[in-house]
Design a protein around this motif. Sequence first.
Motif, PDB file in Angstrom:
ATOM      1  N   ALA A 159       0.841  -1.203   0.000  1.00  0.00           N
ATOM      2  CA  ALA A 159       0.000   0.000   0.000  1.00  0.00           C
ATOM      3  C   ALA A 159       0.875   1.251   0.000  1.00  0.00           C
ATOM      4  CB  ALA A 159      -0.922  -0.002   1.217  1.00  0.00           C
ATOM      5  N   ALA A 160       1.946   1.217   0.785  1.00  0.00           N
ATOM      6  CA  ALA A 160       2.837   2.379   0.878  1.00  0.00           C
ATOM      7  C   ALA A 160       3.485   2.667  -0.477  1.00  0.00           C
ATOM      8  CB  ALA A 160       3.908   2.128   1.942  1.00  0.00           C
ATOM      9  N   MET A 161       3.923   1.591  -1.122  1.00  0.00           N
ATOM     10  CA  MET A 161       4.592   1.744  -2.413  1.00  0.00           C
ATOM     11  C   MET A 161       3.636   2.370  -3.429  1.00  0.00           C
ATOM     12  SD  MET A 161       6.757  -1.221  -4.359  1.00  0.00           S
ATOM     13  CE  MET A 161       7.222  -1.986  -2.829  1.00  0.00           C
ATOM     14  N   PHE A 162       2.395   1.906  -3.388  1.00  0.00           N
ATOM     15  CA  PHE A 162       1.375   2.426  -4.312  1.00  0.00           C
ATOM     16  C   PHE A 162       1.082   3.900  -4.010  1.00  0.00           C
ATOM     17  CE2 PHE A 162      -2.846   3.426  -5.746  1.00  0.00           C
ATOM     18  CZ  PHE A 162      -3.031   2.716  -6.926  1.00  0.00           C
ATOM     19  N   ALA A 163       0.887   4.209  -2.734  1.00  0.00           N
ATOM     20  CA  ALA A 163       0.502   5.577  -2.347  1.00  0.00           C
ATOM     21  C   ALA A 163       1.543   6.584  -2.810  1.00  0.00           C
ATOM     22  CB  ALA A 163       0.313   5.656  -0.841  1.00  0.00           C
ATOM     23  N   ALA A 164       2.818   6.235  -2.591  1.00  0.00           N
ATOM     24  CA  ALA A 164       3.875   7.163  -2.996  1.00  0.00           C
ATOM     25  C   ALA A 164       4.028   7.168  -4.511  1.00  0.00           C
ATOM     26  CB  ALA A 164       5.190   6.773  -2.316  1.00  0.00           C
ATOM     27  N   GLY A 165       3.959   5.976  -5.098  1.00  0.00           N
ATOM     28  CA  GLY A 165       4.124   5.865  -6.554  1.00  0.00           C
ATOM     29  C   GLY A 165       3.069   6.655  -7.314  1.00  0.00           C
ATOM     30  N   LYS A 166       1.863   6.683  -6.759  1.00  0.00           N
ATOM     31  CA  LYS A 166       0.768   7.403  -7.422  1.00  0.00           C
ATOM     32  C   LYS A 166       0.601   8.818  -6.863  1.00  0.00           C
ATOM     33  CE  LYS A 166      -0.099   3.603  -9.680  1.00  0.00           C
ATOM     34  NZ  LYS A 166       0.362   3.422 -11.065  1.00  0.00           N
ATOM     35  N   LYS A 167       1.584   9.255  -6.084  1.00  0.00           N
ATOM     36  CA  LYS A 167       1.613  10.638  -5.580  1.00  0.00           C
ATOM     37  C   LYS A 167       0.355  11.032  -4.819  1.00  0.00           C
ATOM     38  CE  LYS A 167       4.449  12.463  -9.476  1.00  0.00           C
ATOM     39  NZ  LYS A 167       5.411  11.428  -9.494  1.00  0.00           N
ATOM     40  N   LEU A 168      -0.086  10.181  -3.942  1.00  0.00           N
ATOM     41  CA  LEU A 168      -1.317  10.477  -3.192  1.00  0.00           C
ATOM     42  C   LEU A 168      -1.018  11.417  -2.023  1.00  0.00           C
ATOM     43  CD1 LEU A 168      -3.106   6.992  -3.163  1.00  0.00           C
ATOM     44  CD2 LEU A 168      -3.418   8.936  -4.714  1.00  0.00           C
ATOM     45  N   ASN A 169      -0.921  12.692  -2.352  1.00  0.00           N
ATOM     46  CA  ASN A 169      -0.590  13.676  -1.310  1.00  0.00           C
ATOM     47  C   ASN A 169      -1.791  13.979  -0.416  1.00  0.00           C
ATOM     48  OD1 ASN A 169      -2.125  15.058  -3.121  1.00  0.00           O
ATOM     49  ND2 ASN A 169      -0.831  16.892  -3.181  1.00  0.00           N
ATOM     50  N   ASN A 170      -2.917  13.309  -0.661  1.00  0.00           N
ATOM     51  CA  ASN A 170      -4.084  13.474   0.220  1.00  0.00           C
ATOM     52  C   ASN A 170      -4.186  12.340   1.241  1.00  0.00           C
ATOM     53  OD1 ASN A 170      -4.689  11.566  -1.724  1.00  0.00           O
ATOM     54  ND2 ASN A 170      -6.835  12.165  -1.953  1.00  0.00           N
ATOM     55  N   LEU A 171      -3.114  11.587   1.363  1.00  0.00           N
ATOM     56  CA  LEU A 171      -3.077  10.508   2.355  1.00  0.00           C
ATOM     57  C   LEU A 171      -2.090  10.852   3.467  1.00  0.00           C
ATOM     58  CD1 LEU A 171      -3.897   7.425   2.996  1.00  0.00           C
ATOM     59  CD2 LEU A 171      -1.631   6.899   2.082  1.00  0.00           C
ATOM     60  N   VAL A 172      -2.545  10.717   4.704  1.00  0.00           N
ATOM     61  CA  VAL A 172      -1.654  10.906   5.846  1.00  0.00           C
ATOM     62  C   VAL A 172      -1.607   9.591   6.619  1.00  0.00           C
ATOM     63  CG1 VAL A 172      -1.193  12.232   7.942  1.00  0.00           C
ATOM     64  CG2 VAL A 172      -2.323  13.341   5.989  1.00  0.00           C
ATOM     65  N   TRP A 173      -0.438   9.013   6.677  1.00  0.00           N
ATOM     66  CA  TRP A 173      -0.266   7.697   7.298  1.00  0.00           C
ATOM     67  C   TRP A 173       0.353   7.894   8.673  1.00  0.00           C
ATOM     68  CZ3 TRP A 173       0.827   2.814   4.065  1.00  0.00           C
ATOM     69  CH2 TRP A 173       1.009   1.700   4.906  1.00  0.00           C
ATOM     70  N   ILE A 174      -0.413   7.583   9.708  1.00  0.00           N
ATOM     71  CA  ILE A 174       0.060   7.755  11.076  1.00  0.00           C
ATOM     72  C   ILE A 174       0.447   6.384  11.617  1.00  0.00           C
ATOM     73  CG2 ILE A 174      -0.616   8.505  13.400  1.00  0.00           C
ATOM     74  CD1 ILE A 174      -2.893  10.152  11.696  1.00  0.00           C
ATOM     75  N   ALA A 175       1.719   6.205  11.893  1.00  0.00           N
ATOM     76  CA  ALA A 175       2.190   4.903  12.382  1.00  0.00           C
ATOM     77  C   ALA A 175       2.433   5.005  13.886  1.00  0.00           C
ATOM     78  CB  ALA A 175       3.466   4.501  11.655  1.00  0.00           C
ATOM     79  N   ASP A 176       1.623   4.282  14.644  1.00  0.00           N
ATOM     80  CA  ASP A 176       1.692   4.358  16.100  1.00  0.00           C
ATOM     81  C   ASP A 176       2.863   3.513  16.608  1.00  0.00           C
ATOM     82  OD1 ASP A 176       1.214   4.693  18.752  1.00  0.00           O
ATOM     83  OD2 ASP A 176      -0.595   3.450  18.818  1.00  0.00           O
ATOM     84  N   GLY A 203       9.190   6.896  -0.161  1.00  0.00           N
ATOM     85  CA  GLY A 203       8.755   8.089  -0.889  1.00  0.00           C
ATOM     86  C   GLY A 203       7.758   8.956  -0.158  1.00  0.00           C
ATOM     87  N   PHE A 204       7.681   8.791   1.160  1.00  0.00           N
ATOM     88  CA  PHE A 204       6.770   9.620   1.957  1.00  0.00           C
ATOM     89  C   PHE A 204       7.492  10.855   2.490  1.00  0.00           C
ATOM     90  CE2 PHE A 204       2.799   7.193   3.106  1.00  0.00           C
ATOM     91  CZ  PHE A 204       2.999   6.135   2.255  1.00  0.00           C
ATOM     92  N   ASP A 205       6.730  11.928   2.624  1.00  0.00           N
ATOM     93  CA  ASP A 205       7.202  13.089   3.373  1.00  0.00           C
ATOM     94  C   ASP A 205       6.983  12.732   4.842  1.00  0.00           C
ATOM     95  OD1 ASP A 205       7.880  15.583   4.282  1.00  0.00           O
ATOM     96  OD2 ASP A 205       5.909  16.448   3.867  1.00  0.00           O
ATOM     97  N   THR A 206       8.075  12.494   5.571  1.00  0.00           N
ATOM     98  CA  THR A 206       7.969  11.833   6.869  1.00  0.00           C
ATOM     99  C   THR A 206       8.400  12.709   8.035  1.00  0.00           C
ATOM    100  OG1 THR A 206       8.500   9.784   5.714  1.00  0.00           O
ATOM    101  CG2 THR A 206       8.653   9.733   8.118  1.00  0.00           C
ATOM    102  N   VAL A 207       7.609  12.701   9.097  1.00  0.00           N
ATOM    103  CA  VAL A 207       8.024  13.360  10.337  1.00  0.00           C
ATOM    104  C   VAL A 207       7.804  12.417  11.510  1.00  0.00           C
ATOM    105  CG1 VAL A 207       7.759  15.826   9.909  1.00  0.00           C
ATOM    106  CG2 VAL A 207       5.741  14.456  10.443  1.00  0.00           C
TER     107      VAL A 207
END
Lengths: 276, 313
Positions: A159-176, A203-207
């Motif tokens: 899922a992560a590979m797809f989200a970044a590959g398709k430039k889904l900048n409307n997705l925010v992935w919060i990893a607890d 390929g995520f913008d990560t903080v």
Amino acid sequence: MTLEEKKELQKFALQIRIATIECIKSRGFGHVGGSLSIADTLAVLYKRIMNYDPKDPGLETRDKLVCSKGHAGPAVYGTLALCGFIPYEQLYTLNQPATKLPSHCDRTLPGIDCTTGSLGQGTSQAVGIALGDKLQGRDCRTFLITGDGELNEGQCWEAAMFAAGKKLNNLVWIADWNKRQLDGSLEEILPQFDLAEKFKAFGFDTVTVAGDDVEGLYEALSRRSEDKPIAVVLDSVKGRGVKAVEESAGNHSMNVAPEVFDEWLKELRDKLAEMG
Amino acid sequence: MKIVYTGEKDSRQYKSVIPQVIDKVMQADDKVVWLDADLMGCSGTKGSYGKSDRYINCGIAESNMAGIAAGLAASGLKPYAHSFGPFVSRRCFDQVFLSAGYANNPITMVGTDPGITAAFNGGTHMPFEDVALYRCIPGAIICDCTDVPMLESFLTQAKDLPGVKYIRVGRKDSRQVYEDGTQFTVGKGNVVRDGKDAVIVASGIMVHEALQAAKKLAEEGIDVAVIDPFTIKPLDEELIRTYAEKTGKVVSAENHNRIGGLTSAVEHALIGMPVKFGYVAVEDEFGEVGPQDYLRTRYDLTDEHIVNVIKGM
Ligand SMILES: Cc1ncc(C[n+]2csc(CCOP(=O)(O)OP(=O)(O)O)c2C)c(N)n1
């Protein structure tokens, strides 16, 4: 953020914790640890970040929440009750016959955007929702919450590979990243090395932000990128907010006496009272 | 084989028995390994983790675990792999089917909380289709566990059986039917109770319901046999056909969707026979959350329902 605003968020997070424990107490047992660790995130999301209308939970242009660690249902249910999606009393139907509040989130409940419980599966669905919103020209975001143990599932990384590959900048992935899964710590079960670096490499913008730092969370969750999905790694504590739960080795699913729940509730209510 | 059934709950929980048996099997055979998917706490094997490198925690990654099990088998080991029922069936089906089944790497999959025993974990965790999935893997051996002695016997022999093996078993309560130490044979069913008016073919938790139903019917002068197949695949078709011929009425009883599981298997065994057939199984529905007692009536998996089906034939 003003001090007043910060305090308001902290108080809301405490209210979510109280609602969560009251919900679990009604049944006598449940997933306490993983619910408490995301309370502050839910507080910031629902008070300051997400765009929604509890009177119209199906509004297409709303921001969506996918709690892929479905066992944190009680924390989400508590938040939905406090935000007016469901009556507060409904929290006491957790896991009762014919309930809409099962252990794991179910989208028959107003405000639940995704049915989860089989770990990993919320990730692809959240990506699908974000992609669908984009394809249909909607200006909204999808917030995905996963556990860290959950990230053992290969599906998450597909899922992560797809989200970044398709430039889904409307997705925010919060990893607890609360460093624990069911059988023990990540270190003991399956070490994950550097989680933030992994998201970056995908390929995520990560903080990375402390799981209970509402100000930091607000900044992280407000982040926007031109062409990348956002990853927020929560440096969190499983069971956050109730000392005895934080300190308990077996805090994934807990089955305790009503008096023990009451002690936890007292601790939370005292903190809330202190905040004025 | 001796029947010791009283209807009382066994004081031993399955999750305390699993690690004892696996420890024993490991002592007897140094090729045996146990894999788990962050549910050692639920299979009862957590205490062994870290003490021996033959207990391996794969994390929450069931398809990877199934593939690793197949690889371990290819390297000469005898793997067992555990998670909850839906995750060792649906979640990793292709890996079990191809990497283990098709490629002929023998593995044993252990799925806990079958059907309504998933109770408070709810619909996402409640497998009513696991047996159906495993049944369509060529050569698979499938057991819906009835009691502690059956669990022991299955786990002990599984390591040396060919192909894909699957056992679905609770984590907690059971009701003992067979004497301790009973040896079960793959493909050989057990007549738990004899009778001449009808036969119930029941597996897993439904054996208890069937015996209760038979008791109630006996009070009304209806004499019902109960057969526990031990393995749903291969199924002891001969025994079932013998009892079908003798009684003329057959009812299957399973904690599973009526499609693809014991009901389908028994129905298939009766093809061409002039007998009446009924079933007590989950209709074509998903699971849901709740106490097991509630789910038992919600899905009609009760002794009364068995009684009614037999009377209605
Ligand atoms: C596919 C799948 N496998 C196993 C489980 C059982 N399970 C529920 S929660 C859990 C541990 C989750 O750990 P983590 O993702 O770190 O959540 P947290 O610690 O935040 O509660 C497991 C193994 C499941 N729900 N889904």
